[in-house]
Motif scaffolding. Structure first.
Motif, PDB file in Angstrom:
ATOM      1  N   ASP A  45      11.988  -6.520  -5.522  1.00 35.79           N
ATOM      2  CA  ASP A  45      12.032  -5.055  -5.552  1.00 35.79           C
ATOM      3  C   ASP A  45      10.726  -4.584  -6.168  1.00 35.79           C
ATOM      4  N   MET A  46      10.154  -3.515  -5.598  1.00 35.07           N
ATOM      5  CA  MET A  46       8.894  -2.963  -6.093  1.00 35.07           C
ATOM      6  C   MET A  46       9.000  -1.454  -6.182  1.00 35.07           C
ATOM      7  N   ARG A  47       8.327  -0.893  -7.192  1.00 34.70           N
ATOM      8  CA  ARG A  47       8.241   0.557  -7.320  1.00 34.70           C
ATOM      9  C   ARG A  47       6.899   0.907  -7.948  1.00 34.70           C
ATOM     10  N   VAL A  48       6.512   2.170  -7.810  1.00 34.50           N
ATOM     11  CA  VAL A  48       5.188   2.610  -8.227  1.00 34.50           C
ATOM     12  C   VAL A  48       5.304   3.830  -9.136  1.00 34.50           C
ATOM     13  N   TYR A  49       4.455   3.882 -10.154  1.00 33.92           N
ATOM     14  CA  TYR A  49       4.295   5.047 -11.023  1.00 33.92           C
ATOM     15  C   TYR A  49       2.884   5.590 -10.809  1.00 33.92           C
ATOM     16  N   ALA A  50       2.718   6.894 -10.905  1.00 37.91           N
ATOM     17  CA  ALA A  50       1.396   7.523 -10.866  1.00 37.91           C
ATOM     18  C   ALA A  50       1.105   8.076 -12.257  1.00 37.91           C
ATOM     19  N   GLU A  51      -0.180   8.092 -12.614  1.00 38.58           N
ATOM     20  CA  GLU A  51      -0.558   8.643 -13.914  1.00 38.58           C
ATOM     21  C   GLU A  51      -1.790   9.526 -13.750  1.00 38.58           C
ATOM     22  N   ASN A  52      -1.768  10.655 -14.445  1.00 36.56           N
ATOM     23  CA  ASN A  52      -2.925  11.545 -14.501  1.00 36.56           C
ATOM     24  C   ASN A  52      -2.968  12.182 -15.888  1.00 36.56           C
ATOM     25  N   MET A  53      -3.826  13.191 -16.067  1.00 36.78           N
ATOM     26  CA  MET A  53      -3.965  13.803 -17.394  1.00 36.78           C
ATOM     27  C   MET A  53      -2.679  14.460 -17.882  1.00 36.78           C
ATOM     28  N   ARG A  54      -1.734  14.716 -17.007  1.00 41.08           N
ATOM     29  CA  ARG A  54      -0.457  15.327 -17.384  1.00 41.08           C
ATOM     30  C   ARG A  54       0.549  14.287 -17.881  1.00 41.08           C
ATOM     31  N   GLY A  55       0.258  13.021 -17.650  1.00 42.00           N
ATOM     32  CA  GLY A  55       1.162  11.973 -18.100  1.00 42.00           C
ATOM     33  C   GLY A  55       1.504  11.015 -16.982  1.00 42.00           C
ATOM     34  N   LYS A  56       2.525  10.224 -17.228  1.00 47.00           N
ATOM     35  CA  LYS A  56       2.968   9.217 -16.265  1.00 47.00           C
ATOM     36  C   LYS A  56       4.204   9.736 -15.550  1.00 47.00           C
ATOM     37  N   SER A  57       4.243   9.533 -14.251  1.00 47.52           N
ATOM     38  CA  SER A  57       5.395   9.975 -13.474  1.00 47.52           C
ATOM     39  C   SER A  57       6.592   9.071 -13.729  1.00 47.52           C
ATOM     40  N   LEU A  84      -7.870   3.834  -8.942  1.00 44.09           N
ATOM     41  CA  LEU A  84      -8.604   4.348  -7.794  1.00 44.09           C
ATOM     42  C   LEU A  84      -8.362   3.568  -6.506  1.00 44.09           C
ATOM     43  N   SER A  85      -7.179   3.056  -6.334  1.00 45.29           N
ATOM     44  CA  SER A  85      -6.803   2.350  -5.117  1.00 45.29           C
ATOM     45  C   SER A  85      -5.344   2.643  -4.821  1.00 45.29           C
ATOM     46  N   THR A  90       0.852  -1.187   0.000  1.00 44.37           N
ATOM     47  CA  THR A  90       0.000   0.000   0.000  1.00 44.37           C
ATOM     48  C   THR A  90       0.884   1.232   0.000  1.00 44.37           C
ATOM     49  N   TRP A  91       0.306   2.348  -0.437  1.00 44.14           N
ATOM     50  CA  TRP A  91       1.026   3.614  -0.468  1.00 44.14           C
ATOM     51  C   TRP A  91       0.033   4.743  -0.244  1.00 44.14           C
ATOM     52  N   ALA A  92       0.541   5.886   0.187  1.00 44.98           N
ATOM     53  CA  ALA A  92      -0.289   7.070   0.398  1.00 44.98           C
ATOM     54  C   ALA A  92       0.102   8.113  -0.639  1.00 44.98           C
ATOM     55  N   PRO A  93      -0.870   8.595  -1.421  1.00 43.18           N
ATOM     56  CA  PRO A  93      -0.533   9.585  -2.445  1.00 43.18           C
ATOM     57  C   PRO A  93      -0.179  10.926  -1.830  1.00 43.18           C
ATOM     58  N   GLY A  94       0.687  11.649  -2.490  1.00 50.10           N
ATOM     59  CA  GLY A  94       1.048  12.996  -2.087  1.00 50.10           C
ATOM     60  C   GLY A  94       0.551  13.995  -3.112  1.00 50.10           C
ATOM     61  N   PHE A  95       1.290  15.052  -3.342  1.00 47.96           N
ATOM     62  CA  PHE A  95       0.920  16.088  -4.306  1.00 47.96           C
ATOM     63  C   PHE A  95       0.768  15.477  -5.690  1.00 47.96           C
ATOM     64  N   ASP A  96      -0.313  15.809  -6.362  1.00 49.98           N
ATOM     65  CA  ASP A  96      -0.631  15.192  -7.643  1.00 49.98           C
ATOM     66  C   ASP A  96      -0.390  16.090  -8.854  1.00 49.98           C
ATOM     67  N   GLY A  97       0.309  17.216  -8.667  1.00 49.70           N
ATOM     68  CA  GLY A  97       0.567  18.113  -9.789  1.00 49.70           C
ATOM     69  C   GLY A  97      -0.672  18.870 -10.232  1.00 49.70           C
ATOM     70  N   ASN A  98      -1.628  19.034  -9.317  1.00 49.21           N
ATOM     71  CA  ASN A  98      -2.888  19.744  -9.585  1.00 49.21           C
ATOM     72  C   ASN A  98      -3.778  19.044 -10.611  1.00 49.21           C
ATOM     73  N   ALA A  99      -3.628  17.747 -10.727  1.00 49.86           N
ATOM     74  CA  ALA A  99      -4.505  16.929 -11.572  1.00 49.86           C
ATOM     75  C   ALA A  99      -4.691  15.590 -10.861  1.00 49.86           C
ATOM     76  N   PRO A 100      -5.915  15.149 -10.696  1.00 46.26           N
ATOM     77  CA  PRO A 100      -6.148  13.904  -9.955  1.00 46.26           C
ATOM     78  C   PRO A 100      -5.419  12.714 -10.576  1.00 46.26           C
ATOM     79  N   ILE A 101      -4.863  11.867  -9.722  1.00 51.16           N
ATOM     80  CA  ILE A 101      -4.244  10.632 -10.184  1.00 51.16           C
ATOM     81  C   ILE A 101      -5.356   9.710 -10.678  1.00 51.16           C
ATOM     82  N   THR A 102      -5.189   9.153 -11.864  1.00 56.01           N
ATOM     83  CA  THR A 102      -6.198   8.273 -12.443  1.00 56.01           C
ATOM     84  C   THR A 102      -5.844   6.797 -12.284  1.00 56.01           C
ATOM     85  N   GLU A 103      -4.556   6.498 -12.175  1.00 59.22           N
ATOM     86  CA  GLU A 103      -4.140   5.121 -11.948  1.00 59.22           C
ATOM     87  C   GLU A 103      -2.695   5.073 -11.480  1.00 59.22           C
TER      88      GLU A 103
END
Length: 120
Positions: free
Chosen positions: A63-75, A47-48, A12-25
């Motif tokens: 090893d595990m890592r996470v990417y966030a994606e929103n309308m601005r693109g993928k982190s 949405l989880s 599990t992870w806790a989202p932080g600042f999203d770049g002023n666009a909601p994270i979609t996945e």
């Protein structure tokens, strides 16, 4: 919180600042620690902020890592974390570890940041 069995890890992870666009996945990428990221597997989460990564090998380091994606693109990828599955036949355990926030940077704009905080 992270739940570990011989063949799975619940991350599990806790989202932080999203770049002023909601994270979609989110995309969770994982691999055996002895493998390269090019050999990794990926799972998409919508949405989880948690994922049961199953089908793993017992008594193995991942090893595990996470990417966030929103309308601005993928982190870019978060910093990776390492987790060890239990030996086969052992009962699962829950482990709680406090971690610092992991910075994300979205590729489309280097001036914008997002971060997540893994809850291991």
């Amino acid at each position: 919180m992270k739940e570990v069995t011989a063949r799975s890890i619940f991350l599990t992870w806790a989202p932080g600042f999203d770049g002023n666009a909601p994270i979609t996945e989110y995309t969770v990428e994982f691999k055996l620690s002895t493998s390269s990221w090019q050999e990794s597997e990926k799972r998409v989460v919508k949405l989880s902020t948690g994922l049961l990564v199953d089908g793993l090998r017992p008594a193995s380091n991942y090893d595990m890592r996470v990417y966030a994606e929103n309308m601005r693109g993928k982190s870019e990828a978060s910093h990776s974390t390492s987790h060890v599955t239990l030996e086969a036949g052992k009962r699962h355990s829950k482990i709680v570890v406090v971690c610092n926030a992991v910075p994300f940077r979205f590729k489309q704009s280097s001036a914008e940041h997002a971060c997540i905080q893994p809850i291991l």
